[in-house]
Scaffold this motif. Structure first.
Motif, short mmCIF file in Angstrom:
data_model
loop_
_atom_site.label_atom_id
_atom_site.label_comp_id
_atom_site.label_asym_id
_atom_site.label_seq_id
_atom_site.Cartn_x
_atom_site.Cartn_y
_atom_site.Cartn_z
N THR A 165 0.81 -1.22 0.00
CA THR A 165 0.00 0.00 0.00
C THR A 165 0.84 1.27 0.00
O THR A 165 0.31 2.36 0.12
CB THR A 165 -0.92 0.02 1.24
OG1 THR A 165 -0.11 0.05 2.44
CG2 THR A 165 -1.81 -1.21 1.28
N SER A 170 -5.39 6.54 0.21
CA SER A 170 -5.94 5.91 1.41
C SER A 170 -7.10 4.96 1.10
O SER A 170 -7.23 3.91 1.72
CB SER A 170 -6.39 6.97 2.41
OG SER A 170 -7.38 7.82 1.83
N ALA A 174 -6.92 0.90 1.82
CA ALA A 174 -7.87 0.24 2.70
C ALA A 174 -8.49 -0.98 2.03
O ALA A 174 -8.68 -2.03 2.66
CB ALA A 174 -8.96 1.22 3.12
N ARG A 177 -5.96 -3.87 1.98
CA ARG A 177 -5.87 -4.49 3.31
C ARG A 177 -7.07 -5.39 3.58
O ARG A 177 -6.93 -6.51 4.07
CB ARG A 177 -5.77 -3.39 4.37
CG ARG A 177 -4.48 -2.59 4.32
CD ARG A 177 -4.59 -1.37 5.20
NE ARG A 177 -3.40 -0.56 5.14
CZ ARG A 177 -3.37 0.76 5.32
NH1 ARG A 177 -4.51 1.41 5.55
NH2 ARG A 177 -2.24 1.42 5.27
N GLN A 178 -8.25 -4.87 3.28
CA GLN A 178 -9.47 -5.64 3.55
C GLN A 178 -9.50 -6.93 2.73
O GLN A 178 -9.88 -7.99 3.24
CB GLN A 178 -10.70 -4.78 3.23
CG GLN A 178 -10.91 -3.60 4.17
CD GLN A 178 -11.93 -2.61 3.64
OE1 GLN A 178 -12.63 -2.86 2.66
NE2 GLN A 178 -12.00 -1.45 4.26
N SER A 195 6.00 -4.02 5.57
CA SER A 195 5.41 -2.69 5.52
C SER A 195 6.07 -1.77 6.54
O SER A 195 6.54 -2.22 7.59
CB SER A 195 3.90 -2.77 5.78
OG SER A 195 3.32 -1.48 5.79
N ASP A 197 4.12 0.57 7.68
CA ASP A 197 2.92 0.98 8.41
C ASP A 197 2.81 0.14 9.68
O ASP A 197 2.13 -0.89 9.71
CB ASP A 197 1.69 0.81 7.52
CG ASP A 197 0.42 1.40 8.13
OD1 ASP A 197 0.41 1.62 9.36
OD2 ASP A 197 -0.54 1.61 7.39
N TRP A 200 -0.74 -0.65 11.14
CA TRP A 200 -1.44 -1.76 10.47
C TRP A 200 -0.88 -3.10 10.91
O TRP A 200 -1.64 -4.02 11.25
CB TRP A 200 -1.33 -1.58 8.96
CG TRP A 200 -1.99 -2.66 8.17
CD1 TRP A 200 -3.14 -3.33 8.49
CD2 TRP A 200 -1.55 -3.21 6.92
NE1 TRP A 200 -3.45 -4.26 7.52
CE2 TRP A 200 -2.49 -4.21 6.55
CE3 TRP A 200 -0.48 -2.96 6.08
CZ2 TRP A 200 -2.36 -4.94 5.37
CZ3 TRP A 200 -0.35 -3.68 4.91
CH2 TRP A 200 -1.29 -4.66 4.56
#
Length: 229
Positions: A165, A170, A174, A177-178, A195, A197, A200
Motif C-alpha cells: 500500500t 488511502s 484500505a 488491506r481488507q 510494511s 505501516d 497496520w
C-alpha cells in the motif's frame, strides 16, 4: 501434527559474495499473519523472495508443508500455492479480465468468469465496469488492486506482500488491506506483509519480525481482539 506451511532452516542469502540475509529458523503456519518491519535494505524483500521460492538461498534448507522445496523463477508446483505481490504492480498487456483469469486458465480451471468477477469485487472493483478495461487504462491504485485480484483468484495458501500500500491513496490502501484479510478468513491463507505501516502490522499480525542488516533482531507476538482478526 500439521507441519508449518513454509520453514527456513539456517538459511543464508548472499549477493556478490556479501551476506544480505541470515535466518536460523523461521516457520510460517497456515492462516497466520506475519509482519516484516525494518528500514530499507534490512532484508525484508530478500526474505519475501525466498519465502515465495523465487530464488534459492546460498545455503540452508527450505520446506513447503514439511517437504523440501526447490526455488525457481519459473512457475512450479509450489508457485501454485504461494504468491508474491510487490509494490509496483506488473500486469500483462491485456484486459483486466485477462490479467485476473490468466492463472486460472493456465491451470485449466472452470467457471473462470464467475471467479474473476468475485475476485474483482473483493478488491473493490466493479466487474461490469472494469473487466473489459485494458491494463493501460488503470490508475496506480486500480492496477495494484487488479494485481491483487489476480493472486486472490487462485486462493493461495500463502500471500506475500511487499509494501503493498506504500504508493496507494488511502481508499485503495484500505481496499487492499481488507481483501488480504478476507482471503485469510475465507481460505485460511497465510499472509506475510512487509510494511513501514506499523499501526497496520500491530493491528492485524500474529507476529511481527523486526529485521536489521539481514538479521531478525526481534520477534513480537501480538494479542489482538477477535474484531481485529
Amino acid at each position: 501434527m500439521t507441519p508449518p506451511l513454509i520453514s527456513l532452516f539456517n538459511v543464508r542469502q548472499r549477493y556478490s559474495g556479501r551476506t544480505v540475509l541470515s535466518v536460523d529458523r523461521l516457520d510460517i503456519t497456515p492462516g497466520s499473519i506475519v509482519g516484516l518491519a525494518g528500514p530499507n535494505g534490512s532484508g525484508k524483500s530478500t526474505l519475501l523472495r525466498l519465502l515465495a521460492f523465487l530464488e534459492p538461498p546460498a545455503s540452508g534448507t527450505m520446506t513447503f508443508e514439511g517437504s523440501p522445496a526447490s526455488s525457481s523463477s519459473s512457475p512450479g508446483p509450489v508457485h501454485r500455492q504461494v504468491t508474491l505481490l510487490v509494490q509496483e504492480p506488473y500486469l500483462l498487456r491485456r484486459s483486466v479480465h485477462g490479467n485476473v483469469a490468466y492463472g486460472l486458465k493456465v491451470r485449466g480451471e472452470t467457471d473462470v468468469t464467475a471467479r474473476v468477477n468475485a475476485a474483482l469485487e473483493a478488491v473493490g472493483l466493479d466487474a461490469e465496469r472494469f473487466a473489459r478495461r485494458q491494463w493501460f487504462e488503470l490508475s496506480g491504485g486500480e492496477a495494484q488492486r487488479v494485481a491483487l485480484a489476480a493472486r486472490l483468484v487462485l486462493r493461495p495458501k500463502a500471500l506475500l506482500m511487499d509494501e503493498p500500500t506504500a504508493s496507494l491513496d488511502s481508499s485503495s490502501a484500505a481496499l487492499v488491506r481488507q481483501a488480504a484479510l478476507a482471503a485469510r478468513s475465507r481460505y485460511n491463507t497465510a499472509l506475510v506483509i512487509a510494511s513501514h505501516d506499523m499501526a497496520w502490522l500491530h493491528a492485524v499480525c500474529d507476529h511481527v519480525l523486526h529485521l536489521e542488516n539481514g538479521l531478525i533482531i526481534e520477534q513480537k507476538t501480538l494479542k489482538k481482539s477477535e474484531e481485529m482478526k
